[in-house]
Write an enzyme that holds these catalytic residues in place. Structure first.
Site, PDB file in Angstrom:
ATOM      1  N   ASP A 179       1.841  -1.759  -4.800  1.00  0.00           N
ATOM      2  CA  ASP A 179       1.675  -1.586  -3.356  1.00  0.00           C
ATOM      3  C   ASP A 179       0.403  -2.314  -2.933  1.00  0.00           C
ATOM      4  O   ASP A 179      -0.249  -2.963  -3.757  1.00  0.00           O
ATOM      5  CB  ASP A 179       1.582  -0.092  -2.996  1.00  0.00           C
ATOM      6  CG  ASP A 179       0.291   0.564  -3.479  1.00  0.00           C
ATOM      7  OD1 ASP A 179      -0.508  -0.092  -4.183  1.00  0.00           O
ATOM      8  OD2 ASP A 179       0.068   1.742  -3.150  1.00  0.00           O
TER       9      ASP A 179
ATOM     10  N   ASP B 190      -0.404   1.482   1.655  1.00  0.00           N
ATOM     11  CA  ASP B 190      -1.141   2.725   1.924  1.00  0.00           C
ATOM     12  C   ASP B 190      -2.335   2.417   2.819  1.00  0.00           C
ATOM     13  O   ASP B 190      -3.110   1.509   2.531  1.00  0.00           O
ATOM     14  CB  ASP B 190      -1.656   3.352   0.621  1.00  0.00           C
ATOM     15  CG  ASP B 190      -0.528   3.914  -0.230  1.00  0.00           C
ATOM     16  OD1 ASP B 190       0.566   4.167   0.324  1.00  0.00           O
ATOM     17  OD2 ASP B 190      -0.741   4.091  -1.440  1.00  0.00           O
TER      18      ASP B 190
ATOM     19  N   ASP C  59      -3.236  -1.369  -0.857  1.00  0.00           N
ATOM     20  CA  ASP C  59      -4.011  -0.237  -0.328  1.00  0.00           C
ATOM     21  C   ASP C  59      -5.123  -0.743   0.586  1.00  0.00           C
ATOM     22  O   ASP C  59      -5.806  -1.712   0.253  1.00  0.00           O
ATOM     23  CB  ASP C  59      -4.648   0.546  -1.488  1.00  0.00           C
ATOM     24  CG  ASP C  59      -3.628   0.953  -2.535  1.00  0.00           C
ATOM     25  OD1 ASP C  59      -2.895   1.923  -2.286  1.00  0.00           O
ATOM     26  OD2 ASP C  59      -3.546   0.293  -3.596  1.00  0.00           O
TER      27      ASP C  59
HETATM   28  P1  TTP Z   1      -2.448   3.249  -6.463  1.00  0.00           P
HETATM   29  O1  TTP Z   1      -2.132   2.367  -5.309  1.00  0.00           O
HETATM   30  O2  TTP Z   1      -1.417   4.257  -6.815  1.00  0.00           O
HETATM   31  O3  TTP Z   1      -2.734   2.413  -7.783  1.00  0.00           O
HETATM   32  P2  TTP Z   1      -3.413   0.988  -8.030  1.00  0.00           P
HETATM   33  O4  TTP Z   1      -3.693   0.305  -6.736  1.00  0.00           O
HETATM   34  O5  TTP Z   1      -4.550   1.214  -8.923  1.00  0.00           O
HETATM   35  O6  TTP Z   1      -2.321   0.211  -8.839  1.00  0.00           O
HETATM   36  P3  TTP Z   1      -1.069  -0.606  -8.259  1.00  0.00           P
HETATM   37  O7  TTP Z   1      -1.472  -2.042  -8.335  1.00  0.00           O
HETATM   38  O8  TTP Z   1       0.052  -0.293  -9.166  1.00  0.00           O
HETATM   39  O9  TTP Z   1      -0.831  -0.151  -6.861  1.00  0.00           O
HETATM   40  O10 TTP Z   1      -3.789   4.062  -6.204  1.00  0.00           O
HETATM   41  C1  TTP Z   1      -5.032   3.446  -5.903  1.00  0.00           C
HETATM   42  C2  TTP Z   1      -6.143   4.445  -5.940  1.00  0.00           C
HETATM   43  O11 TTP Z   1      -6.066   5.338  -4.827  1.00  0.00           O
HETATM   44  C3  TTP Z   1      -6.121   5.326  -7.171  1.00  0.00           C
HETATM   45  O12 TTP Z   1      -7.274   5.106  -7.918  1.00  0.00           O
HETATM   46  C4  TTP Z   1      -6.199   6.719  -6.720  1.00  0.00           C
HETATM   47  C5  TTP Z   1      -6.362   6.635  -5.243  1.00  0.00           C
HETATM   48  N1  TTP Z   1      -5.432   7.555  -4.572  1.00  0.00           N
HETATM   49  C6  TTP Z   1      -5.925   8.684  -3.944  1.00  0.00           C
HETATM   50  O13 TTP Z   1      -7.111   8.906  -3.951  1.00  0.00           O
HETATM   51  N2  TTP Z   1      -5.060   9.541  -3.332  1.00  0.00           N
HETATM   52  C7  TTP Z   1      -3.747   9.318  -3.292  1.00  0.00           C
HETATM   53  O14 TTP Z   1      -2.998  10.106  -2.698  1.00  0.00           O
HETATM   54  C8  TTP Z   1      -3.257   8.137  -3.946  1.00  0.00           C
HETATM   55  C9  TTP Z   1      -1.813   7.835  -3.969  1.00  0.00           C
HETATM   56  C10 TTP Z   1      -4.146   7.288  -4.576  1.00  0.00           C
HETATM   57 MN    MN Z   2      -2.204   0.213  -5.231  1.00  0.00          MN
HETATM   58 MN    MN Z   3      -1.467   3.155  -3.296  1.00  0.00          MN
END
Ligand code: TTP
Ligand code: MN
Ligand code: MN
Ligand code: MN
Length: 381
Positions: free
Chosen positions: A204, A305, A206
């Site tokens: 995703d 996100d 963020d």
């Molecule tokens: P993710 O987007 O789930 O993971 P990522 O970006 O490390 O890996 P990917 O490339 O697969 O997307 O989460 C990112 C960070 O956000 C993770 O360290 C934890 C934090 N987080 C929260 O604090 N609260 C939440 O509800 C979620 C989903 C993530």
């Molecule tokens: Mn992510």
């Molecule tokens: Mn995420």
């Protein structure tokens, strides 16, 4: 005689947040295997075993050279017992029988597939497996039981399975910026998560959103989302208002929100020609079909996100949303057990001095915790 490697092995700190974990490391054969064991434990809701394997994985990812023997593993934190056996089997014979057995296990495969659907956690997948559901077709016949989120996950399954590239993430960033700047010209938008850690692709994208003037944040994300929706760029979203926590550094902003969305990212103009010019590249047939369908429809679904944070909490939110998940978990465990401080993505509370510790940067948070600063690209635990 202690070789430099031996010194490094025996002196490796036990908490992940006390050391660097780069994206590329030297022990992927071992970590790939141990990650499968960790995932299997996770599917069985065995938290202790899951954490054990995950900590071993993170140790091996921090090791600045290739482990040569299981004997060497005994110096490393979290690599004893079961993990040592796995390491030994792989270093001596190339494979671990337990791992191979899991990989071919029907329940493991089904859990892997089902938990890969957006909105499906371990408990749901487990229940479905017990009900006889093995694949996506089985699920489509029971569609009435699905939540809206899960139906959406199923609908965009192929797109969401396809990793998001950095180039796509940057185009998402442009969309998000366009939408937010329309409503507030001075808003700050930061890409967090895996891309901030230097990953080349992710599941995703963020973003963290803040503003020096807190009142400018009220309703901002909602307005931006509605604007994107009106342009047909949002396929799905759900919002979580922050629960009231005693942890609030800022008293004003108790309701700041997180939006979990699926966006329709328009294809870039170069994407069309790319496929036209080199149709015989090494992309697997199925992935190629997926790419072609995206080009003909003109967009692909991407998980995005979006998190709003008051400016005073921004460094804590940045640290909390940059990850990795295991790095975050270890930071919080270190804070509580070693420093008697409670850390989350809003602030840091010293339980002995009974006060919150404000911070202006991530560096300052590490300082509060008595830790050497670890840059985002070294948080890939
Ligand atoms: P993710 O987007 O789930 O993971 P990522 O970006 O490390 O890996 P990917 O490339 O697969 O997307 O989460 C990112 C960070 O956000 C993770 O360290 C934890 C934090 N987080 C929260 O604090 N609260 C939440 O509800 C979620 C989903 C993530
Ligand atoms: Mn992510
Ligand atoms: Mn995420
Ligand atoms: Mn907060």
């Amino acid at each position: 005689l202690a070789t430099p490697e031996k010194v490094l092995r025996t002196q490796m700190p036990s908490y992940t947040c006390q050391r660097r974990t780069p994206l590329n490391h030297h022990n992927s054969t071992l970590t790939d295997a141990l990650e499968i064991l960790a995932r299997a434990a996770f599917f069985q809701s065995s938290e202790v075993r899951y954490l054990g394997f995950t900590r071993a994985v993170s140790t091996l990812k921090s090791l600045p050279f290739k482990l040569q023997s299981a004997e060497e593993a005994k110096d490393l934190p979290w690599c004893g017992g079961h993990c040592k056996t796995v390491i030994q089997e792989i270093l001596e014979g190339g494979v671990c029988r337990e791992v191979e057995t899991i990989k071919s296990n029907e329940q493991y495969q089904a859990m892997q597939l089902l938990t890969g659907i957006y909105g499906v956690g371990v408990r749901t997948a487990e229940r479905w497996y017990q009900e006889g559901i093995r694949n996506l077709n089985d699920l489509k016949n029971t569609e009435s039981k699905l939540t809206v989120e899960q139906r959406t996950g199923l609908q965009y399954y192929k797109d969401l399975q396809q990793p998001v590239t950095r180039e796509e993430a940057e185009r998402v960033e442009q969309l998000v910026k366009d939408a937010l700047l329309r409503f507030s010209p001075d808003v700050q938008i930061t890409m967090t998560g895996g891309f901030r850690r230097g990953k080349l692709e992710g599941h995703d994208v963020d973003f963290l959103i803040t503003h020096t003037n807190e009142s400018a944040l009220t309703g901002l994300l909602e307005n931006a989302i509605n604007w994107l929706k009106s342009k047909g760029l949002i396929l799905y979203y759900h919002m979580k208002k922050r629960k009231h926590t005693s942890h609030a550094v800022s008293s004003l902003m108790d309701g700041h929100e997180t939006y979990y969305t699926i966006c329709a990212l328009p294809s870039s103009s170069s994407q069309n020609t790319d496929l036209e010019v080199k149709p015989h590249n090494f992309v697997a047939a199925e992935q190629m079909a997926c790419l072609k369908s995206q080009i003909s429809k003109g967009w692909r679904a991407v998980r995005v996100d979006l998190v709003v944070t008051p400016h005073a909490e921004y460094p804590y939110a940045l640290l909390g949303w940059t990850g990795s998940k295991h790095f975050e978990r270890e930071l919080r465990r270190f804070s509580l057990h070693e420093k008697k401080m409670s850390l989350n993505s809003h602030g840091l509370y010293d339980t002995e001095k009974r006060c919150y510790l404000p911070a202006h940067s991530e560096e300052e948070i590490f300082k509060h915790l008595g830790l050497t600063y670890i840059s985002p690209s070294d948080r890939n635990a």
